[in-house]
Design an enzyme around this catalytic site. Structure first.
Site, PDB file in Angstrom:
ATOM      1  N   CYS A  98      77.758 111.321  84.424  1.00  0.00           N
ATOM      2  CA  CYS A  98      76.742 112.563  84.392  1.00  0.00           C
ATOM      3  C   CYS A  98      77.333 112.867  83.452  1.00  0.00           C
ATOM      4  CB  CYS A  98      78.380 113.352  85.146  1.00  0.00           C
ATOM      5  SG  CYS A  98      77.956 114.863  84.423  1.00  0.00           S
TER       6      CYS A  98
ATOM      7  N   CYS B 120      73.487 113.351  84.425  1.00  0.00           N
ATOM      8  CA  CYS B 120      73.340 115.019  84.714  1.00  0.00           C
ATOM      9  C   CYS B 120      72.805 115.169  82.326  1.00  0.00           C
ATOM     10  CB  CYS B 120      74.264 116.052  84.878  1.00  0.00           C
ATOM     11  SG  CYS B 120      75.631 115.611  86.458  1.00  0.00           S
TER      12      CYS B 120
ATOM     13  N   LYS C 299      70.017 113.649  80.835  1.00  0.00           N
ATOM     14  CA  LYS C 299      68.395 113.895  81.863  1.00  0.00           C
ATOM     15  C   LYS C 299      68.396 115.408  81.652  1.00  0.00           C
ATOM     16  CE  LYS C 299      69.145 115.991  85.878  1.00  0.00           C
ATOM     17  NZ  LYS C 299      69.921 115.428  86.583  1.00  0.00           N
TER      18      LYS C 299
ATOM     19  N   TYR D 279      85.762 115.325  76.466  1.00  0.00           N
ATOM     20  CA  TYR D 279      86.640 114.793  77.580  1.00  0.00           C
ATOM     21  C   TYR D 279      87.811 114.049  76.751  1.00  0.00           C
ATOM     22  CZ  TYR D 279      83.301 115.476  81.206  1.00  0.00           C
ATOM     23  OH  TYR D 279      82.577 116.237  82.070  1.00  0.00           O
TER      24      TYR D 279
ATOM     25  N   ALA E  54      90.473  98.005  84.917  1.00  0.00           N
ATOM     26  CA  ALA E  54      92.185  98.511  84.852  1.00  0.00           C
ATOM     27  C   ALA E  54      91.557  97.659  86.321  1.00  0.00           C
ATOM     28  CB  ALA E  54      92.618  99.845  85.231  1.00  0.00           C
TER      29      ALA E  54
ATOM     30  N   TYR F 110      66.324 112.408  94.038  1.00  0.00           N
ATOM     31  CA  TYR F 110      66.992 113.093  92.991  1.00  0.00           C
ATOM     32  C   TYR F 110      66.027 111.945  91.790  1.00  0.00           C
ATOM     33  CZ  TYR F 110      70.281 115.857  94.960  1.00  0.00           C
ATOM     34  OH  TYR F 110      70.765 117.061  96.243  1.00  0.00           O
ATOM     35  N   ILE F 111      66.527 111.123  91.629  1.00  0.00           N
ATOM     36  CA  ILE F 111      65.957 110.974  90.018  1.00  0.00           C
ATOM     37  C   ILE F 111      64.624 110.451  89.914  1.00  0.00           C
ATOM     38  CG2 ILE F 111      66.717 108.644  88.748  1.00  0.00           C
ATOM     39  CD1 ILE F 111      69.770 108.638  90.139  1.00  0.00           C
TER      40      ILE F 111
ATOM     41  N   GLU G  25      63.015 113.493  89.051  1.00  0.00           N
ATOM     42  CA  GLU G  25      63.102 114.198  87.738  1.00  0.00           C
ATOM     43  C   GLU G  25      62.246 113.164  86.790  1.00  0.00           C
ATOM     44  OE1 GLU G  25      67.825 116.375  88.718  1.00  0.00           O
ATOM     45  OE2 GLU G  25      67.327 114.295  88.134  1.00  0.00           O
TER      46      GLU G  25
ATOM     47  N   ARG H 181      58.302 104.849  99.137  1.00  0.00           N
ATOM     48  CA  ARG H 181      57.360 104.602 100.451  1.00  0.00           C
ATOM     49  C   ARG H 181      57.190 104.784 101.295  1.00  0.00           C
ATOM     50  NH1 ARG H 181      63.801 101.403 101.627  1.00  0.00           N
ATOM     51  NH2 ARG H 181      64.902 103.549 102.266  1.00  0.00           N
TER      52      ARG H 181
ATOM     53  N   ARG I 295      63.842 112.933 101.235  1.00  0.00           N
ATOM     54  CA  ARG I 295      63.590 113.019 102.646  1.00  0.00           C
ATOM     55  C   ARG I 295      64.532 114.033 102.812  1.00  0.00           C
ATOM     56  NH1 ARG I 295      66.324 109.407 105.436  1.00  0.00           N
ATOM     57  NH2 ARG I 295      66.871 108.564 103.944  1.00  0.00           N
TER      58      ARG I 295
ATOM     59  N   GLY J 277      68.702 104.727  94.756  1.00  0.00           N
ATOM     60  CA  GLY J 277      69.693 104.885  95.422  1.00  0.00           C
ATOM     61  C   GLY J 277      71.192 105.043  94.512  1.00  0.00           C
TER      62      GLY J 277
ATOM     63  N   ASP K 207      81.438 109.653  93.457  1.00  0.00           N
ATOM     64  CA  ASP K 207      80.742 109.221  94.023  1.00  0.00           C
ATOM     65  C   ASP K 207      81.130 108.031  94.517  1.00  0.00           C
ATOM     66  OD1 ASP K 207      78.782 110.532  93.010  1.00  0.00           O
ATOM     67  OD2 ASP K 207      78.315 109.290  91.321  1.00  0.00           O
TER      68      ASP K 207
ATOM     69  N   THR L  21      78.043 115.043  90.597  1.00  0.00           N
ATOM     70  CA  THR L  21      78.857 115.836  90.222  1.00  0.00           C
ATOM     71  C   THR L  21      80.256 116.581  90.401  1.00  0.00           C
ATOM     72  OG1 THR L  21      77.900 114.729  87.979  1.00  0.00           O
ATOM     73  CG2 THR L  21      80.140 116.682  87.353  1.00  0.00           C
TER      74      THR L  21
ATOM     75  N   HIS M 251      63.581 144.091  88.571  1.00  0.00           N
ATOM     76  CA  HIS M 251      62.173 144.240  88.483  1.00  0.00           C
ATOM     77  C   HIS M 251      61.924 143.869  86.987  1.00  0.00           C
ATOM     78  CE1 HIS M 251      58.418 144.570  89.698  1.00  0.00           C
ATOM     79  NE2 HIS M 251      57.756 145.383  88.452  1.00  0.00           N
TER      80      HIS M 251
ATOM     81  N   GLU N 144      63.927 138.492  92.673  1.00  0.00           N
ATOM     82  CA  GLU N 144      63.988 139.918  93.132  1.00  0.00           C
ATOM     83  C   GLU N 144      63.131 139.740  94.327  1.00  0.00           C
ATOM     84  OE1 GLU N 144      60.940 143.381  92.638  1.00  0.00           O
ATOM     85  OE2 GLU N 144      60.491 141.848  90.774  1.00  0.00           O
TER      86      GLU N 144
END
Ligand code: NDP
Length: 451
Positions: free
Chosen positions: A43, A48, A51, A99, A115, A177-178, A181, A198, A204, A262, A303, A311, A436, A441
């Protein structure tokens, strides 16, 4: 109770891993994490966040143009890919630091390395053997590219975020999605952008009206859409040109082919062969409602379990996991009514069932639909249209699906998703006074169902 080095060892510090580690530590667990790639996972680094920054960049192209109708300009903007890359990389570096800070503040020990699970209670990382009460696999997913002649010439979204130069011509393969986008990002940045899918219509799993609206809008913006299009092989011509051969015999010359077909769960080389963790045929780790695998001390979420690759879903799963395992407060993940947005241009925002799904699930439904030209475009000159759609279970008046294609659809649907989760009825929508003049609305003024 055996004396382990840690109560929890989290493999992978993406959205799900970091949240699980932090929350578990806050509940008093002794937690370690390990990651051999980047802090924040897909992400933050190749998903995300960058992107959305690219989507903003792409959108400015038409914003400059639209401004002319409001008296600005004429503008002659020049786009510099290197500036965008540099600024994007700087922002991602900042987020990586945030992070890391979140883990540090929570008292989590972080290992910078790969790991591997050695047995149900041991992990090896940086040639160190660490013992742990529980292991959480949060290793995410990785782009899948089918094997075909010339597949070595294609890139995936991973590489698209670090292109040395912006191509003049691009082909995106995939209609999810990708795919949509990136086809929009490339077009907005001035690339001759093609998308190959395809089937007969992309996106879909989305509502049929949404799929058609996005097709029409992308087409108007100049993205060249190729449906029922199958890539057979790709050949390199000279240093840079790629020749794409399609199954129908046609060919396309391009500078870049991006496969967005995918993503598969990342389970390679994490030591799964040393334990009894059952996986589906695509590698997805099988878990129960507590995210426990078939090995009782090992858990997985995000994932890598391939339930819903989003995410916020991984984050929510992580909260359920931490609360259940370390706060003595068992919780279940609620997968109903997960709103989602696709940041094509204009955006898709959606929550609940598509019309086709609702027709399957309910005896009688009512559909409310509005297609309109957003007010901004009365002066901008753009012929972009917005679509809004509400699907109602007639017996209970409950709203079972809401869909939008249009500017800021993601932002608007987020608010509607709250009402959806609260079990909102159409009568409540109707009794809500609109703001408005806004596009949103329209959602509270659709009085007559379509036939
Ligand atoms: P998606 O599953 O969304 O779409 C994959 C596309 O590739 C589909 O159109 C599929 O066709 C097509 N496809 C699959 N296999 C092949 C093949 N062998 N040859 C040709 N076409 C193929 O995957 P993405 O890669 O776009 O994104 C992965 C996931 O990441 C998404 O599902 C989403 O969960 C998440 N994501 C979310 C975003 C967001 O929230 N805005 C943004 C980006 C990603 P078909 O439909 O016929 O199967």
């Amino acid at each position: 109770m055996p004396d382990y080095d840690y109560d929890l060892f989290v493999i992978g510090v993406g959205s799900g891993g970091v949240r699980a580690a932090r929350m578990s530590a806050q509940y008093g667990a002794r937690v370690a994490t390990a990651e051999d790639r980047y802090m924040g996972g897909t992400c933050v680094n190749v998903g995300c966040i960058p992107k959305k920054l690219f989507v903003y960049a792409a959108h400015f192209a038409e914003e400059y143009h639209h401004a002319e109708g409001f008296g600005w300009g004429p503008a002659a903007p020049a786009f510099d890919w290197q500036v965008l890359l540099k600024n994007k990389n700087k922002e991602i570096k900042r987020l990586n630091g945030i992070y890391q800070g979140l883990l540090d503040q929570a008292g989590v020990t972080h290992f910078d390395g790969r790991a591997r699970i050695v047995d149900p209670h041991h992990v090896s990382v940086n040639e160190q053997l660490v013992s742990t009460g529980k292991i959480l696999i949060a290793t995410g997913s990785w782009p899948s590219v089918p094997d075909f002649p010339g597949c070595e010439h294609v890139i995936t979204s991973n590489e698209a975020f670090f292109l040395q130069t912006l191509p003049k011509r691009s082909l995106v393969v995939g209609g999810g999605y990708i795919g949509v986008e990136f086809a929009g990002i490339f077009k907005g940045l001035g690339v001759d952008s093609h998308l190959s899918y395809r089937g007969s219509l992309f996106l879909r799993n989305f509502d049929q009206d949404v799929r058609q609206a996005v097709r029409d809008e992308l087409h108007k913006k100049g993205v060249q859409l190729h449906f029922n299009s199958l890539v057979e092989k790709i050949k390199k011509h000279g240093d840079d040109d790629l020749i794409v051969h399609f199954a129908d015999g046609s060919q396309m010359e391009t500078d870049l082919v991006l496969y967005a077909t995918g993503r598969h769960p990342s389970v390679n080389d994490i030591g799964l062969e040393n334990v009894d963790v059952a996986c589906r045929s695509n590698g997805a780790i099988i878990v129960d409602d507590e995210f426990r695998t078939s090995e009782s001390s090992i858990f997985a979420l995000g994932d890598v379990i391939d339930k819903i690759q989003l995410t916020p879903v991984a984050i929510a799963e992580a909260m359920v996991f931490a609360s259940t395992q370390f706060n003595d407060e068992p919780r279940l993940m609620d997968y109903d009514g997960i709103a989602t947005a696709v940041f094509c241009q204009p955006n898709i925002g959606t929550v609940g069932l598509t019309q086709a799904q609702a027709e399957e699930s309910y005896e009688e439904i009512e559909v409310f639909r509005s297609t309109f030209r957003p007010m901004k475009h009365t002066l901008s000159g753009s012929d972009e249209k917005s679509l809004m759609k509400i699907i109602v279970d007639k017996a209970t008046d409950k709203i079972v699906g809401v869909h939008m294609v249009g500017s800021e659809a993601g932002e608007i649907i987020q608010g509607i998703a709250i009402a959806y989760k609260a079990g909102v009825t159409k009568a409540i929508f109707d009794s809500t006074i609109g703001i408005h003049p806004t596009a949103a609305e329209e959602f509270v003024t659709m009085l007559k169902p379509v036939s």
